[in-house]
Design a protein around this motif. Sequence first.
Motif, PDB file in Angstrom:
ATOM      1  N   UNK A 171       2.014 -25.873 -32.566  1.00 35.67           N
ATOM      2  CA  UNK A 171       2.408 -27.199 -32.082  1.00 35.67           C
ATOM      3  C   UNK A 171       1.006 -27.824 -31.895  1.00 35.67           C
ATOM      4  N   UNK A 172       0.643 -28.735 -32.592  1.00 35.10           N
ATOM      5  CA  UNK A 172      -0.770 -29.298 -32.248  1.00 35.10           C
ATOM      6  C   UNK A 172      -0.677 -30.561 -31.882  1.00 35.10           C
ATOM      7  N   UNK A 173      -1.929 -30.789 -31.042  1.00 32.97           N
ATOM      8  CA  UNK A 173      -1.902 -31.986 -30.000  1.00 32.97           C
ATOM      9  C   UNK A 173      -3.275 -32.708 -30.408  1.00 32.97           C
ATOM     10  N   UNK A 174      -3.297 -33.969 -30.676  1.00 33.01           N
ATOM     11  CA  UNK A 174      -4.309 -34.734 -31.196  1.00 33.01           C
ATOM     12  C   UNK A 174      -4.642 -35.807 -30.240  1.00 33.01           C
ATOM     13  N   UNK A 175      -5.925 -36.001 -30.122  1.00 29.11           N
ATOM     14  CA  UNK A 175      -6.378 -36.886 -29.210  1.00 29.11           C
ATOM     15  C   UNK A 175      -6.731 -38.020 -30.040  1.00 29.11           C
ATOM     16  N   UNK A 176      -5.849 -39.179 -29.974  1.00 31.50           N
ATOM     17  CA  UNK A 176      -5.849 -40.281 -30.980  1.00 31.50           C
ATOM     18  C   UNK A 176      -7.259 -41.528 -30.623  1.00 31.50           C
ATOM     19  N   UNK A 177      -7.673 -41.368 -29.550  1.00 35.92           N
ATOM     20  CA  UNK A 177      -8.771 -42.011 -29.184  1.00 35.92           C
ATOM     21  C   UNK A 177      -9.964 -42.020 -29.791  1.00 35.92           C
ATOM     22  N   UNK A 178     -10.220 -40.604 -30.177  1.00 36.23           N
ATOM     23  CA  UNK A 178     -11.613 -40.755 -30.945  1.00 36.23           C
ATOM     24  C   UNK A 178     -11.515 -40.452 -32.237  1.00 36.23           C
ATOM     25  N   UNK A 179     -12.504 -40.884 -33.166  1.00 42.16           N
ATOM     26  CA  UNK A 179     -12.581 -40.851 -34.608  1.00 42.16           C
ATOM     27  C   UNK A 179     -11.965 -42.137 -35.240  1.00 42.16           C
ATOM     28  N   UNK A 180     -11.186 -41.948 -36.347  1.00 40.44           N
ATOM     29  CA  UNK A 180     -10.431 -42.938 -37.048  1.00 40.44           C
ATOM     30  C   UNK A 180      -9.264 -42.336 -37.526  1.00 40.44           C
ATOM     31  N   UNK A 181      -8.288 -43.380 -37.609  1.00 42.64           N
ATOM     32  CA  UNK A 181      -6.902 -42.948 -38.190  1.00 42.64           C
ATOM     33  C   UNK A 181      -6.949 -42.077 -39.087  1.00 42.64           C
TER      34      UNK A 181
END
Length: 348
Positions: free
Chosen positions: A274-284
């Motif tokens: 189960x992988x959690x991603x911080x969507x704020x950083x980087x690009x789509x």
Amino acid sequence: MDSLTQAVLGACVQGTLLGRWQGRKALLYGAALATLPDLDVILDYGDAVANMTQHRGFSHALLVLSLVAVLLAWFIRRVRPHPGYSGTRLFLTLWLVLITHVLLDTFTSYGTQLFWPLQSQPVAWSTIFIIDPLYTLPLLLAAILGATFGLRGRLRHWPAMALALSTLYLGFTVAGKQMAESSVAAVLREEGIRPELVFSAPTPFNSLLWRVVIMDEGHYHEAVVGWLDREPPRLVSLPRGAELRPALAESAQHARLQWFSGGALRYDEMEDQLVVTDLRLGMTGFHPFRFPLAERAPDGRWELIDAPERLAANRGNSDRLWQLWARIWNQQPELPLEHWALVLEARH
């Protein structure tokens, strides 16, 4: 911000306030002192989530840095006093070199714990990308000229002028954020969407094109908005994986990420993890902070991972950057956000 930007910012601050007496050394001293808050990256807090969320913690706190400035000013005045400037001016210079570092960091998306040791949510105004040449260039040019020709005559004013230009540019990025969120807010009202969270940030290396993330219960939406757009932004709906979130109810790392990100998280099941991603950083689709927090047991249950590691980041390629550059000037064709987001469903 990146280390080069922080160094030349500190150099210009100290060059402006003490360059008259310290000359070129003011640039060197300011650049060195400005890197001090980021030395916390050498500390290991036990796992990748802790290392991410503790960065920009105590070393970026207003209280801590103010005390450091007091102690440094006291020590320097005792060891090597200068008759040309007072202890107050010295303290103010040291304090501003340190404080401008952390204040600039708050304009990025990462999150800066200005009020540590209080457990308030990190400050992330997210108006400037972590590397933005237009902000850095005036400061870098002033530092190079000052180091080459000295801070004498008219050149003595160049660090101050560079600070003024960079600050004006920072104000432009604030206006860009307001423009992007206002454009998306109109679309949300039209479509009757009441989001849990709206997050916006500039796309890589510029402040002309913005990415807006709208968190919903089961999905999240993304839109790209530019200063030159003539049509309303298009919302792209993407899976959030919120149905996997209950498996992390007892995870201290997940709670920490929720606090640190403000809830801008995506959940994916990949290779029985189960992988959690911080969507704020980087690009789509290309986000540097992704963590496997649980894995499937033989009986099918999720078992928490005690010390999660960060997945290797896929930062995209030059083709993606060229597409972003083209999108600044032309709203069509739209960026393939759906296709880019598929990268999150595979290991990299």
